[in-house]
Motif scaffolding. Structure first.
Motif, PDB file in Angstrom:
ATOM      1  N   GLY A 202      93.304  -9.045 -66.462  1.00 24.10           N
ATOM      2  CA  GLY A 202      94.498  -8.774 -67.271  1.00 24.10           C
ATOM      3  C   GLY A 202      94.343  -9.436 -68.627  1.00 24.10           C
ATOM      4  O   GLY A 202      93.238  -9.557 -69.158  1.00 24.10           O
ATOM      5  N   ARG A 203      95.471  -9.912 -69.155  1.00 19.49           N
ATOM      6  CA  ARG A 203      95.449 -10.499 -70.505  1.00 19.49           C
ATOM      7  C   ARG A 203      94.426 -11.616 -70.634  1.00 19.49           C
ATOM      8  O   ARG A 203      93.575 -11.605 -71.526  1.00 19.49           O
ATOM      9  N   ILE A 204      94.518 -12.624 -69.740  1.00 18.04           N
ATOM     10  CA  ILE A 204      93.650 -13.791 -69.895  1.00 18.04           C
ATOM     11  C   ILE A 204      92.195 -13.436 -69.554  1.00 18.04           C
ATOM     12  O   ILE A 204      91.274 -13.797 -70.288  1.00 18.04           O
ATOM     13  N   GLY A 205      92.003 -12.700 -68.470  1.00 21.03           N
ATOM     14  CA  GLY A 205      90.646 -12.297 -68.094  1.00 21.03           C
ATOM     15  C   GLY A 205      89.955 -11.572 -69.249  1.00 21.03           C
ATOM     16  O   GLY A 205      88.786 -11.815 -69.554  1.00 21.03           O
ATOM     17  N   GLN A 206      90.694 -10.679 -69.918  1.00 25.95           N
ATOM     18  CA  GLN A 206      90.103  -9.925 -71.035  1.00 25.95           C
ATOM     19  C   GLN A 206      89.774 -10.837 -72.221  1.00 25.95           C
ATOM     20  O   GLN A 206      88.758 -10.666 -72.891  1.00 25.95           O
ATOM     21  N   MET A 207      90.653 -11.820 -72.466  1.00 28.53           N
ATOM     22  CA  MET A 207      90.364 -12.763 -73.567  1.00 28.53           C
ATOM     23  C   MET A 207      89.126 -13.601 -73.266  1.00 28.53           C
ATOM     24  O   MET A 207      88.336 -13.903 -74.158  1.00 28.53           O
ATOM     25  N   VAL A 208      88.963 -13.971 -71.998  1.00 26.51           N
ATOM     26  CA  VAL A 208      87.770 -14.739 -71.621  1.00 26.51           C
ATOM     27  C   VAL A 208      86.531 -13.859 -71.804  1.00 26.51           C
ATOM     28  O   VAL A 208      85.507 -14.303 -72.331  1.00 26.51           O
ATOM     29  N   ALA A 209      86.643 -12.601 -71.394  1.00 30.21           N
ATOM     30  CA  ALA A 209      85.496 -11.679 -71.524  1.00 30.21           C
ATOM     31  C   ALA A 209      85.065 -11.558 -72.983  1.00 30.21           C
ATOM     32  O   ALA A 209      83.873 -11.634 -73.305  1.00 30.21           O
ATOM     33  N   ARG A 210      86.037 -11.395 -73.856  1.00 33.35           N
ATOM     34  CA  ARG A 210      85.753 -11.241 -75.291  1.00 33.35           C
ATOM     35  C   ARG A 210      84.969 -12.458 -75.819  1.00 33.35           C
ATOM     36  O   ARG A 210      84.002 -12.320 -76.558  1.00 33.35           O
ATOM     37  N   ARG A 211      85.421 -13.632 -75.391  1.00 32.39           N
ATOM     38  CA  ARG A 211      84.782 -14.866 -75.872  1.00 32.39           C
ATOM     39  C   ARG A 211      83.414 -15.079 -75.212  1.00 32.39           C
ATOM     40  O   ARG A 211      82.458 -15.498 -75.861  1.00 32.39           O
ATOM     41  N   ALA A 212      83.332 -14.770 -73.919  1.00 34.49           N
ATOM     42  CA  ALA A 212      82.056 -14.972 -73.213  1.00 34.49           C
ATOM     43  C   ALA A 212      80.991 -14.014 -73.753  1.00 34.49           C
ATOM     44  O   ALA A 212      79.798 -14.325 -73.737  1.00 34.49           O
ATOM     45  N   LYS A 213      81.404 -12.855 -74.233  1.00 30.42           N
ATOM     46  CA  LYS A 213      80.446 -11.910 -74.817  1.00 30.42           C
ATOM     47  C   LYS A 213      79.788 -12.512 -76.058  1.00 30.42           C
ATOM     48  O   LYS A 213      78.612 -12.277 -76.323  1.00 30.42           O
ATOM     49  N   ALA A 214      80.579 -13.307 -76.793  1.00 33.42           N
ATOM     50  CA  ALA A 214      80.018 -13.962 -77.982  1.00 33.42           C
ATOM     51  C   ALA A 214      78.956 -14.997 -77.595  1.00 33.42           C
ATOM     52  O   ALA A 214      78.160 -15.405 -78.421  1.00 33.42           O
ATOM     53  N   PHE A 215      78.976 -15.409 -76.315  1.00 34.35           N
ATOM     54  CA  PHE A 215      77.946 -16.330 -75.810  1.00 34.35           C
ATOM     55  C   PHE A 215      76.819 -15.557 -75.116  1.00 34.35           C
ATOM     56  O   PHE A 215      76.036 -16.134 -74.377  1.00 34.35           O
ATOM     57  N   ASP A 216      76.811 -14.228 -75.318  1.00 28.97           N
ATOM     58  CA  ASP A 216      75.767 -13.367 -74.738  1.00 28.97           C
ATOM     59  C   ASP A 216      75.764 -13.371 -73.211  1.00 28.97           C
ATOM     60  O   ASP A 216      74.700 -13.287 -72.590  1.00 28.97           O
ATOM     61  N   MET A 217      76.939 -13.498 -72.614  1.00 33.01           N
ATOM     62  CA  MET A 217      77.003 -13.403 -71.155  1.00 33.01           C
ATOM     63  C   MET A 217      77.207 -11.939 -70.765  1.00 33.01           C
ATOM     64  O   MET A 217      77.774 -11.153 -71.525  1.00 33.01           O
ATOM     65  N   THR A 218      76.746 -11.591 -69.569  1.00 36.70           N
ATOM     66  CA  THR A 218      77.025 -10.270 -68.992  1.00 36.70           C
ATOM     67  C   THR A 218      78.322 -10.400 -68.208  1.00 36.70           C
ATOM     68  O   THR A 218      78.484 -11.368 -67.460  1.00 36.70           O
ATOM     69  N   ILE A 219      79.219  -9.432 -68.394  1.00 34.11           N
ATOM     70  CA  ILE A 219      80.529  -9.584 -67.732  1.00 34.11           C
ATOM     71  C   ILE A 219      80.709  -8.528 -66.641  1.00 34.11           C
ATOM     72  O   ILE A 219      80.553  -7.324 -66.894  1.00 34.11           O
ATOM     73  N   VAL A 220      81.046  -8.986 -65.442  1.00 35.66           N
ATOM     74  CA  VAL A 220      81.480  -8.082 -64.376  1.00 35.66           C
ATOM     75  C   VAL A 220      82.892  -8.521 -63.986  1.00 35.66           C
ATOM     76  O   VAL A 220      83.259  -9.692 -64.178  1.00 35.66           O
ATOM     77  N   ALA A 221      83.691  -7.575 -63.498  1.00 34.59           N
ATOM     78  CA  ALA A 221      85.070  -7.949 -63.182  1.00 34.59           C
ATOM     79  C   ALA A 221      85.599  -7.155 -61.996  1.00 34.59           C
ATOM     80  O   ALA A 221      85.142  -6.040 -61.710  1.00 34.59           O
ATOM     81  N   TYR A 222      86.550  -7.780 -61.320  1.00 33.00           N
ATOM     82  CA  TYR A 222      87.292  -7.096 -60.247  1.00 33.00           C
ATOM     83  C   TYR A 222      88.770  -7.195 -60.566  1.00 33.00           C
ATOM     84  O   TYR A 222      89.273  -8.282 -60.880  1.00 33.00           O
ATOM     85  N   ASP A 223      89.456  -6.073 -60.560  1.00 32.04           N
ATOM     86  CA  ASP A 223      90.908  -6.079 -60.741  1.00 32.04           C
ATOM     87  C   ASP A 223      91.488  -5.027 -59.800  1.00 32.04           C
ATOM     88  O   ASP A 223      91.041  -3.882 -59.785  1.00 32.04           O
ATOM     89  N   LYS A 224      92.465  -5.440 -59.034  1.00 35.49           N
ATOM     90  CA  LYS A 224      93.007  -4.548 -58.013  1.00 35.49           C
ATOM     91  C   LYS A 224      93.748  -3.356 -58.630  1.00 35.49           C
ATOM     92  O   LYS A 224      93.782  -2.270 -58.063  1.00 35.49           O
ATOM     93  N   LEU A 225      94.362  -3.571 -59.784  1.00 35.60           N
ATOM     94  CA  LEU A 225      95.244  -2.534 -60.313  1.00 35.60           C
ATOM     95  C   LEU A 225      94.726  -1.828 -61.565  1.00 35.60           C
ATOM     96  O   LEU A 225      95.085  -0.678 -61.826  1.00 35.60           O
ATOM     97  N   LEU A 226      93.911  -2.495 -62.356  1.00 36.75           N
ATOM     98  CA  LEU A 226      93.465  -1.901 -63.622  1.00 36.75           C
ATOM     99  C   LEU A 226      92.528  -0.718 -63.349  1.00 36.75           C
ATOM    100  O   LEU A 226      91.539  -0.864 -62.634  1.00 36.75           O
ATOM    101  N   PRO A 227      92.827   0.457 -63.932  1.00 34.49           N
ATOM    102  CA  PRO A 227      91.922   1.594 -63.734  1.00 34.49           C
ATOM    103  C   PRO A 227      90.527   1.276 -64.286  1.00 34.49           C
ATOM    104  O   PRO A 227      90.417   0.661 -65.354  1.00 34.49           O
ATOM    105  N   VAL A 228      89.484   1.690 -63.549  1.00 34.70           N
ATOM    106  CA  VAL A 228      88.123   1.338 -63.977  1.00 34.70           C
ATOM    107  C   VAL A 228      87.757   2.006 -65.302  1.00 34.70           C
ATOM    108  O   VAL A 228      86.819   1.578 -65.984  1.00 34.70           O
ATOM    109  N   ASP A 229      88.508   3.064 -65.673  1.00 31.28           N
ATOM    110  CA  ASP A 229      88.200   3.731 -66.949  1.00 31.28           C
ATOM    111  C   ASP A 229      89.187   3.317 -68.057  1.00 31.28           C
ATOM    112  O   ASP A 229      89.323   4.002 -69.065  1.00 31.28           O
ATOM    113  N   ALA A 230      89.864   2.187 -67.872  1.00 27.70           N
ATOM    114  CA  ALA A 230      90.773   1.695 -68.924  1.00 27.70           C
ATOM    115  C   ALA A 230      89.962   1.464 -70.205  1.00 27.70           C
ATOM    116  O   ALA A 230      88.818   0.997 -70.131  1.00 27.70           O
ATOM    117  N   PRO A 231      90.522   1.805 -71.379  1.00 25.79           N
ATOM    118  CA  PRO A 231      89.764   1.676 -72.630  1.00 25.79           C
ATOM    119  C   PRO A 231      89.140   0.290 -72.833  1.00 25.79           C
ATOM    120  O   PRO A 231      88.025   0.172 -73.324  1.00 25.79           O
TER     121      PRO A 231
END
Ligand code: NAD
Length: 316
Positions: free
Chosen positions: A150-179
């Protein structure tokens, strides 16, 4: 007679302005005593709480004139939403205002775990200069698994990408094709796959019936050997005895916890482990976030008491 009751420590310029307009009773320790809380809330039209006041069905029932419960923060697990609805009480909150502070704390935890900064700091402070003892690892190239995107998970992803990390995620409700999934180049997977693939796992789920002890013996076993676990969400999503075992038997390399199953926790075995970093539920506590939170809740309380539409109503 107090129109606005504040049974926890909350302050700031927005609160001062609210006090100029309405009769406010601010008793920061009131949340600790349910009987006194029930007496004080009897005539209040608004109550502003953080996460310590338990707004149970009994407390809400005792509030005969209550129009609004304003939660100065994001999680609503200390408020009986159903009871509020039954009594026609609006619940407002501040769902976005402290997300950045939590995301930055989670990033801090990742860096601290990778480089063992807390132990290096303590050792150096003790007069040592043990450079070889503190050989760390890099975040770059590692996989970060976000549970709750959600909000916080996405903010962490954005920042971790700047550290060149690969991001995988699990969310029960978010559609996998969300923009946002494509925008942040995140691979959405099932929970087990996220746990199996990640070098770091960070929890960002709310506390709900199905997230209580979401991380227990089986989930810690599924994590990679030497993985690190970070929790800035809610303590109860983790079975701490299972985490303790995963850390003491060497399966996990480390953990960082801002939140605990019971707060404040008893001093126990987790606190004795050198590979555990702990903070006292400070995720939301940056000056900037608190100012935003207090502004939002005060503005919504003012709106309700003036008969206007508040901005951040929990629709649930
Ligand atoms: P959010 O609602 O934006 O995101 C939560 C995500 O979790 C949602 O996308 C939802 O679909 C997902 N989810 C719900 N149930 C799930 C399940 N069973 N399995 C997997 N995913 C599930 O919330 P947010 O703003 O990102 O905040 C996340 C949590 O962080 C809050 O609920 C709160 O408990 C915690 N938080 C902690 C602090 C702190 O001080 N440490 C401060 C703010 C928030």
């Amino acid at each position: 007679m107090a129109e606005v009751l504040i049974p926890e420590a909350i302050s700031g310029p927005a609160m001062d302005l609210l006090q100029e307009e309405f009769a406010v009773l601010h008793e920061p320790a009131l949340w600790q005593d349910e009987r006194s809380l029930m007496l004080a809330i009897k005539d209040a039209k608004a109550v502003i709480v953080r996460n310590q006041t338990q707004m149970t069905s009994a407390v809400i029932e005792a509030a005969l004139n209550l129009q609004v419960i304003a939660r100065a923060g994001a999680g609503l697990d200390n408020i009986d939403i159903e009871a509020a609805r039954r009594h026609g009480v609006i619940v407002t909150y501040a769902p976005r205002e402290n997300s950045l502070a939590v995301a930055e704390l989670a990033m801090g935890f990742l860096l601290n775990l990778a480089r063992d900064i807390p132990n290096a700091h303590t050792d150096t402070r003790n007069g040592n200069w043990n450079r070889r003892q503190f050989m760390g690892t890099e975040l770059s190239g590692k996989t970060l698994g976000l549970v709750g995107f959600g909000r916080i998970g996405q903010m962490v992803a954005r920042r971790a990408k700047a550290f060149d990390m690969t991001i995988v995620a699990y969310d029960k409700l978010l559609p996998v094709d969300a923009p946002v999934v494509r925008e942040l180049d995140v691979e959405m997977l099932g929970l087990t796959e996220v746990l199996q693939r990640s070098d770091y796992i960070s929890s960002h789920v709310p506390l709900l019936e199905d997230t209580r002890h979401l991380f227990s013996t089986e989930q810690f076993r599924q994590m990679k050997e030497n993985a690190c676990f970070v929790n800035t969400s809610r303590g109860e999503v983790v079975d701490e005895s299972a985490l303790l075992l995963a850390l003491t038997d060497g399966h996990l390399r480390g953990a960082a916890l801002d939140v605990r199953e019971v707060e404040p926790p008893e001093f126990g075995q987790l606190a004795e482990l050198e590979n555990v970093i702990m903070t006292p539920h400070i995720g939301a506590f940056s000056h900037e976030a608190q100012q935003r939170v207090v502004e939002t809740v005060c503005s919504d309380v003012r709106a309700v008491l003036r008969g206007e539409q508040p901005q951040s109503v929990f629709a649930g």
